[in-house]
Design a protein around this motif. Structure first.
Motif, mmCIF file in Angstrom:
data_model
loop_
_atom_site.group_PDB
_atom_site.id
_atom_site.type_symbol
_atom_site.label_atom_id
_atom_site.label_comp_id
_atom_site.label_asym_id
_atom_site.label_seq_id
_atom_site.Cartn_x
_atom_site.Cartn_y
_atom_site.Cartn_z
ATOM 1 N N PHE A 50 33.301 -13.686 -42.038
ATOM 2 C CA PHE A 50 32.574 -14.497 -43.018
ATOM 3 C C PHE A 50 31.977 -13.533 -44.032
ATOM 4 N N VAL A 51 32.317 -13.753 -45.307
ATOM 5 C CA VAL A 51 31.955 -12.797 -46.349
ATOM 6 C C VAL A 51 31.016 -13.436 -47.362
ATOM 7 N N GLU A 52 29.875 -12.792 -47.558
ATOM 8 C CA GLU A 52 28.945 -13.155 -48.625
ATOM 9 C C GLU A 52 29.190 -12.179 -49.769
ATOM 10 N N VAL A 53 29.477 -12.713 -50.949
ATOM 11 C CA VAL A 53 29.773 -11.880 -52.115
ATOM 12 C C VAL A 53 28.563 -11.886 -53.035
ATOM 13 N N LYS A 54 28.167 -10.704 -53.464
ATOM 14 C CA LYS A 54 27.048 -10.561 -54.403
ATOM 15 C C LYS A 54 27.495 -9.734 -55.593
ATOM 16 N N GLY A 60 20.156 -0.923 -60.620
ATOM 17 C CA GLY A 60 18.755 -0.692 -60.968
ATOM 18 C C GLY A 60 17.777 -1.568 -60.208
ATOM 19 N N PHE A 61 18.209 -2.759 -59.829
ATOM 20 C CA PHE A 61 17.336 -3.675 -59.094
ATOM 21 C C PHE A 61 17.683 -3.738 -57.612
ATOM 22 N N GLY A 62 18.599 -2.889 -57.170
ATOM 23 C CA GLY A 62 18.950 -2.846 -55.759
ATOM 24 C C GLY A 62 20.423 -3.117 -55.522
ATOM 25 N N TYR A 63 20.803 -2.935 -54.279
ATOM 26 C CA TYR A 63 22.189 -3.141 -53.862
ATOM 27 C C TYR A 63 22.385 -4.542 -53.305
ATOM 28 N N ALA A 64 23.631 -4.938 -53.219
ATOM 29 C CA ALA A 64 23.994 -6.297 -52.807
ATOM 30 C C ALA A 64 23.368 -6.707 -51.485
ATOM 31 N N GLU A 65 23.406 -5.820 -50.510
ATOM 32 C CA GLU A 65 22.916 -6.182 -49.177
ATOM 33 C C GLU A 65 21.426 -6.496 -49.167
ATOM 34 N N GLU A 66 20.706 -6.025 -50.152
ATOM 35 C CA GLU A 66 19.271 -6.283 -50.236
ATOM 36 C C GLU A 66 18.959 -7.710 -50.701
ATOM 37 N N PHE A 67 19.961 -8.417 -51.176
ATOM 38 C CA PHE A 67 19.753 -9.753 -51.721
ATOM 39 C C PHE A 67 20.211 -10.861 -50.772
ATOM 40 N N ASP A 92 36.666 -12.847 -31.644
ATOM 41 C CA ASP A 92 35.478 -12.241 -32.249
ATOM 42 C C ASP A 92 35.328 -12.621 -33.714
ATOM 43 N N ILE A 93 34.084 -12.532 -34.176
ATOM 44 C CA ILE A 93 33.754 -12.806 -35.576
ATOM 45 C C ILE A 93 32.925 -11.649 -36.124
ATOM 46 N N ARG A 94 32.778 -11.642 -37.459
ATOM 47 C CA ARG A 94 31.960 -10.624 -38.114
ATOM 48 C C ARG A 94 31.422 -11.195 -39.417
ATOM 49 N N PHE A 95 30.234 -10.758 -39.792
ATOM 50 C CA PHE A 95 29.644 -11.131 -41.077
ATOM 51 C C PHE A 95 29.613 -9.894 -41.968
ATOM 52 N N ASP A 96 30.237 -9.989 -43.124
ATOM 53 C CA ASP A 96 30.262 -8.886 -44.083
ATOM 54 C C ASP A 96 29.574 -9.303 -45.378
ATOM 55 N N ILE A 97 29.108 -8.318 -46.093
ATOM 56 C CA ILE A 97 28.626 -8.512 -47.461
ATOM 57 C C ILE A 97 29.477 -7.619 -48.342
ATOM 58 N N VAL A 98 29.987 -8.190 -49.430
ATOM 59 C CA VAL A 98 30.741 -7.399 -50.397
ATOM 60 C C VAL A 98 29.979 -7.423 -51.712
ATOM 61 N N ILE A 108 34.848 -2.392 -62.661
ATOM 62 C CA ILE A 108 34.407 -3.129 -61.477
ATOM 63 C C ILE A 108 34.641 -2.255 -60.243
ATOM 64 N N ASN A 109 33.610 -2.163 -59.420
ATOM 65 C CA ASN A 109 33.684 -1.418 -58.167
ATOM 66 C C ASN A 109 33.215 -2.322 -57.038
ATOM 67 N N PHE A 110 33.650 -1.998 -55.837
ATOM 68 C CA PHE A 110 33.315 -2.808 -54.662
ATOM 69 C C PHE A 110 32.643 -1.933 -53.615
ATOM 70 N N ARG A 111 31.754 -2.548 -52.864
ATOM 71 C CA ARG A 111 31.099 -1.893 -51.744
ATOM 72 C C ARG A 111 31.017 -2.921 -50.627
ATOM 73 N N GLN A 112 31.670 -2.607 -49.506
ATOM 74 C CA GLN A 112 31.727 -3.546 -48.387
ATOM 75 C C GLN A 112 30.804 -3.075 -47.268
ATOM 76 N N PHE A 113 29.979 -4.006 -46.784
ATOM 77 C CA PHE A 113 29.082 -3.751 -45.660
ATOM 78 C C PHE A 113 29.615 -4.557 -44.489
ATOM 79 N N GLU A 114 30.395 -3.894 -43.640
ATOM 80 C CA GLU A 114 30.984 -4.568 -42.491
ATOM 81 C C GLU A 114 29.922 -4.783 -41.424
ATOM 82 N N ASP A 115 30.045 -5.904 -40.734
ATOM 83 C CA ASP A 115 29.118 -6.224 -39.652
ATOM 84 C C ASP A 115 27.667 -6.107 -40.126
#
Length: 118
Positions: A50-54, A60-67, A92-98, A108-115
């Motif tokens: 399950f992926v939450e995209v930010k 300057g105001f923080g990274y995606a995972e902080e939101f 199994d399942i996993r929650f990621d933030i991209v 455009i750049n991507f940063r994935q936070f697995e689990d």
């Protein structure tokens, strides 16, 4: 539609394409359950993800995972539970933030936070 919605939809599309280029399979997009929405539901190497995209136009105001706060995580877990039940998933399942980031040159750049949470 508001510009921030357009940016969010574009970020989800770009994140989906990026993940698919890494071998992820898109199962659902914008899955809704009551007041919750999961941006992307992917399968990768036998995991249901399950992926939450930010989208951020810089850091300057923080990274995606902080939101992704506690309330948002709680909603995502409820929606994920509903989806798991709906498709009768038993692995199994996993929650990621991209994070989708636009740099000062417009790249455009991507940063994935697995689990990222559970």
């Amino acid at each position: 539609m508001a510009e921030h919605n357009d940016l969010g939809n574009r970020a989800e599309m770009l994140a989906s394409q990026w993940l698919q280029s890494k071998g992820y399979v898109l199962l659902a997009q914008n899955y809704r359950y009551k007041h919750a929405e999961i941006d992307l539901i992917m399968e990768y190497k036998g995991l249901l993800i399950f992926v939450e995209v930010k989208y951020r136009s810089g850091t300057g105001f923080g990274y995606a995972e902080e939101f992704v706060d506690f309330s948002k995580k709680k909603l995502l877990v409820k929606a994920a539970d509903a989806y798991i039940h709906e498709i009768d998933w038993h692995k199994d399942i996993r929650f990621d933030i991209v994070g989708v980031y636009k740099d000062k040159h417009g790249n455009i750049n991507f940063r994935q936070f697995e689990d990222a949470f559970y």
